[in-house]
Design an enzyme around this catalytic site. Structure first.
Site, PDB file in Angstrom:
ATOM      1  N   TYR B 439       0.849  -1.324   0.015  1.00 54.13           N
ATOM      2  CA  TYR B 439       0.027   0.010   0.064  1.00 54.13           C
ATOM      3  C   TYR B 439       0.858   1.332   0.040  1.00 54.13           C
ATOM      4  O   TYR B 439       1.957   1.032   0.153  1.00 54.13           O
ATOM      5  CB  TYR B 439      -1.233   0.100   0.985  1.00 54.13           C
ATOM      6  N   GLU B 440       0.341   2.255  -0.333  1.00 51.98           N
ATOM      7  CA  GLU B 440       1.195   3.771  -0.753  1.00 51.98           C
ATOM      8  C   GLU B 440       1.979   3.454  -1.673  1.00 51.98           C
ATOM      9  O   GLU B 440       2.999   4.121  -1.533  1.00 51.98           O
ATOM     10  CB  GLU B 440       1.398   4.091   0.551  1.00 51.98           C
ATOM     11  N   GLY B 441       1.656   2.544  -2.625  1.00 48.53           N
ATOM     12  CA  GLY B 441       2.550   2.400  -3.655  1.00 48.53           C
ATOM     13  C   GLY B 441       3.240   1.200  -3.564  1.00 48.53           C
ATOM     14  O   GLY B 441       4.174   1.258  -2.576  1.00 48.53           O
ATOM     15  N   GLN B 446       7.634   2.462  -5.955  1.00 46.46           N
ATOM     16  CA  GLN B 446       8.782   3.197  -5.576  1.00 46.46           C
ATOM     17  C   GLN B 446       9.872   3.116  -6.440  1.00 46.46           C
ATOM     18  O   GLN B 446      10.554   4.199  -6.488  1.00 46.46           O
ATOM     19  CB  GLN B 446       9.134   2.674  -4.056  1.00 46.46           C
TER      20      GLN B 446
END
Lengths: 596, 596
Positions: B439-441, B446
């Site tokens: 999550y959050e990429g 990244q």
């Protein structure tokens, strides 16, 4: 959800080209086996795995087993599937013909077992434990015990268990406390608590035959005072019918991270005075008997690593072919494409695929060694294969199971957020896989066996022979004019050099600095796995290179790419492990206990 | 079960020596902050984490959240703990003083957040998401929106969420379809389905303020047509009291592999005609607004990796100190000793400890950059720190979360068979940790940011500056007459060379072979993490070397050993990643889709 399809083509490739199936079918005892028969068996087993076993797996995970007052109820469908599994003869297939099995080569039963492992580790464990018990009884039990127990265990009518672990005795079986007192009639009264008993209680079979390690009253302390007993759930009458319930009970089952489909039992023996048990073989030799069987069990758990890796790969691949998401880097077509086109998704899938194939290659290669070690008419061949088998058993167990961790982890990652949702199924493979580096001896225990008994204690001879064989493949590849094969030879050369250096260091340090040697043991196991895996992938590529233009050339094209991936991405890790072994012990051991 | 004890000493060391806390407290805006105050805050937060948050964690895992008709009930104790958390001011602590927070430096709130993450990722997510929403509204919302929502969100009376993902739009937010229609009164009618909404519905707060990405009727397609809205669960009256229930509902919650304590909601907006929402900032700039906040969220998820790693380490260490099992290799004392004395158990614990400390070092170092980038009076310092912050944000998120996988995995392995039993607790850390690389990429996202926007697209200047800084530390260490520091310099030199070579390759290939560059992106991120981690561990060792003879020298002795472990075991992986990047793209991309 994806459907498991047995990778029969790659299995046959590994059996034929790496394990030497063509030779194995000509060995004494294998007169009834032919390559055609093997292919037919794999096709049938694959169908059974797809249709009957694979659909159970998620149900077992979701429902788990239910325990009530000592009775364990399996998840929906397990009982029926097990009955069909036995009826169609799959349960006893690997066992000797003497007791109703089909006496097939280990190479063949290994491939079939991989299918059960892929389809459901939980389901497969029941057969695996039963056949382990069959092996122990067949090798060490009296004729009476064999006649009483083996036919029903081979058919699957009764199942078997291994009762080794106790709360205070996990990896250290010397600490076992369970007792066996003679009852005066040749039988024994067994008492004690055993934990982590796989399929220790369930509702799929009429009877459960427990093999139990316990101490006789006159037993010396430590590992040399442990004897092996049979204690059936129901006693068996002289006519073979079932008699009274024995004094043993499943006290509870564990709430585990994975393999929920198989009950892991706490077994309590002798709460009412003693479970009736029968000595297997001679007193005080129980651990030795268990170890003869444990080596095979270790190979089978290694195979479990391969099986769950394959399943996780197939599941992730199906999703990657299906899911459309994001713009593909460098793609100017403007088309929406599945995530399989994303380079990093490909990298994960290639990693999963190449490590799984390398694991299969080692496991089947070692199965071939087992067949030749047992049945070759040539004593030298038997000996050489026995040596190789012993050297690589901890590598199959340790490396294939460690690989399964990263592979099933990637299987989740390919799914992105959906991977974390249980219904997607990818998480189960990762949770199920988590046990395989632990049971039948943790990776550290395998690594300890590898650096000690299998390497340092015999002066490194088997390892050096292995390195010489690998170097020979390297030389052959270098001698070709195929640039891909030359490239593989170069990578393999790096791996050989790293393992050679680490082996030399180990031989120089094992006696003088045993703690330093042990500090590098797991890296040493992984290094060995990488180099042997790289060797077998390179051999595979060598064969594949000659066949890419054939009608079914696609399989061989893919094999060449997986071998290249392995050489370019996995073999480079060898130097890091060498460094950790050769330079790293000091920092593992330096910190005082209080300063952690 | 172990008890979490906040590693305040190591936190303060990283804050003081690596993040530069002494300077940070002198920056404009930090007039009320002193080192003494920071120490007091960490002590109090540590106590709260130990006493209130840590005990919730297993309960949340076991009970999960219950969904019924759109209502979500949290596990026992969550509601009460959250109330205390808010009452004592922890919820709003990192927020600006303008809205009731304490306006502390990011470096300080980062250390405190790590504690909540260690004690319970699930619990901590509620605050993290709320403060993310606060940040978005504070930066981009109108004064009216700020006044209406922020004070209650900062105090924790109301919580916040981020509604980004939709079933067809996971990593690819361009594919968002949710709609916002003007209602004529300045508000909008929002409709659509959002998934994976963390703390999207629960019973801990009076109101839930949803930030929602949706498209206006005239929106251009793709990422430039997405706007940001506030849609509260209960509408807010002009006097600030709660009004009608808005037309949005939690349609279901997910059954996840981990973080069971936090509900992951499917949110349905506008089933009855449209949820009333208010535009934040300008139309079509929603994604841009989300991204300003997402960078901070990414750092916080990286920190989640550090937090769960620390917790897993403490748990495994407690077991290793307690559990007596097996004979210690090379030990002639004959005493029974805990498994902490087994070399391979030490190896696992050293690996966990050194990677956790390296992760903390990077996360806090980057937090320090954030403070200086925001508040330094010197424009050059602000710019340099902003550049470093941007370069390392994907590394903190990607590398610290990837490390958490192996660390929590080892946390299970140290426990042997007990690790697989859920009651032991080690498995939960591994399951909870599984989400943080997603999550959050995802790590791939990244890595894509790192190789593209942060490296290749600006000609590699920030990476080269970073490498120059690292080389400077290496030179300083080589110039000492301390052999340990010289050894660290040598290892660091290998890492620098590997990252330098990989960067050069990347700069040469990013435009010409974008797919090849992407194929090596995750290895490139890991390589960067290792070298930066090695750098900060070497800097730590440099400082520690001068203090080992002080009264509290034990901490510094241990730091020297963890730095050596990192140099001997982790940095050697750098070459393997370099090889994978520089030579490995071909085999990642070679296989035709049909041949997988």
């Amino acid at each position: 959800m994806s459907t498991y399809i047995a990778p029969v083509k790659d299995m046959l490739f590994a059996m034929n080209e790496l394990a030497g199936l063509q030779d194995i079918v000509t060995l004494p005892g294998n007169e009834d086996v032919s390559i055609d028969l093997v292919e037919a068996i794999l096709d049938e087993a694959g169908k059974f795995a797809t249709e009957v076993v694979d659909p159970l797996n998620a149900v077992g995970d979701r429902q788990g087993n239910k325990w009530k007052d000592g009775v364990v109820t399996t998840a929906d469908g397990f009982k029926e599937a097990y009955a069909t599994f036995c009826e169609t003869g799959w349960n006893g297939m690997p066992a000797s013909t003497e007791f109703g099995g089909q006496g097939l080569p280990v190479t063949v039963s290994t491939a079939v077992l991989e299918m059960w492992k892929s389809a459901s580790i939980s389901f497969s464990l029941c057969q695996m434990l039963t056949l382990g018990a069959v092996e122990a009884i067949a090798h060490h039990g009296s004729d009476e015990l064999k006649a009483t127990y083996l036919p029903n265990m081979v058919s699957g009518k009764w199942t078997g268990t291994m009762n080794l672990t106790e709360p205070q005795a996990g990896s250290d079986l010397a600490a076992i406390r369970s007792k066996a007192e003679p009852r005066g009639d040749g039988s024994y009264a067994i008492s004690g608590t055993k934990i982590f008993i796989t399929w220790g209680e369930h509702d799929m079979a009429e009877n459960i035959v427990h093999l139990v390690l316990a101490r006789l009253p006159d037993a010396p302390p430590g590992v040399k005072g442990i004897s092996l007993f049979i204690a059936p759930k129901f006693l068996v009458n002289a006519d073979g019918s079932l008699g009274e319930r024995n004094d043993l009970i499943c006290a509870s089952i564990e709430h585990k991270m994975g393999i929920h489909g198989s009950a892991t039992a706490v077994m309590s023996f002798g709460d009412k005075g003693g479970a009736i048990g029968y000595l297997v073989g001679e007193p005080h030799r129980g651990l030795e008997y268990m170890f003869t069987m444990m080596n095979h069990a270790r190979l089978n758990v290694g195979l479990e690593g391969v099986g769950v890796s394959e399943r996780s790969y197939q599941h992730a691949l199906a999703y990657a072919r299906d899911r459309i998401q994001g713009k593909i880097i460098g793609d100017k077509s403007g088309e929406k494409k599945p995530i399989l086109h994303h380079p990093d998704v490909r990298r994960m899938l290639m990693d999963m695929k190449s490590r799984t194939e390398a694991g299969r290659a080692i496991a089947y290669y070692v199965a071939g060694c087992m067949d030749r070690a047992k049945s070759s008419p040539d004593a030298d061949v038997r000996k050489a294969n026995q040596t190789r088998l012993e050297l690589l058993t901890p590598v199959v167990k340790g490396w294939c199971t460690e690989n399964a961790q990263g592979i099933t982890w990637n299987g989740v990652q390919v799914h992105g957020g959906m991977g974390f949702i249980e219904e997607t199924g990818a998480a189960q493979y990762m949770r199920d896989a988590r046990i395989v580096t632990i049971y039948e001896g943790t990776t550290a225990i395998q690594a300890n066996d590898l650096i000690g008994r299998k390497t340092a204690k015999e002066g490194g001879k088997s390892m050096q022979q292995l390195l010489a064989d690998i170097a020979e493949t390297g030389a052959a590849l270098r001698a070709t004019d195929n640039p891909t094969l030359k490239g593989l030879a170069e990578a393999l050369g790096d791996g050989i050099a790293a393992l050679d250096e680490a082996t030399t260091w180990l031989l120089n340090n094992y006696d003088a600095n045993p703690q330093a040697a042990a500090a590098g043991s797991v890296p040493f196991l992984k290094l060995t796995g990488i180099v042997v895996g790289g060797w077998l992938m390179a051999r595979s590529a060598q064969i594949a290179a000659g066949r890419v233009d054939e009608a079914d050339g696609d399989f061989y094209k893919a094999k060449l790419v997986t071998a290249r991936y392995f050489a370019q991405h996995v073999i480079p890790e060898a130097n890091a492990y060498r460094d950790a072994i050769v330079n790293g012990a000091e920092s593992v051991l330096a910190l005082e206990e209080a300063l952690f």
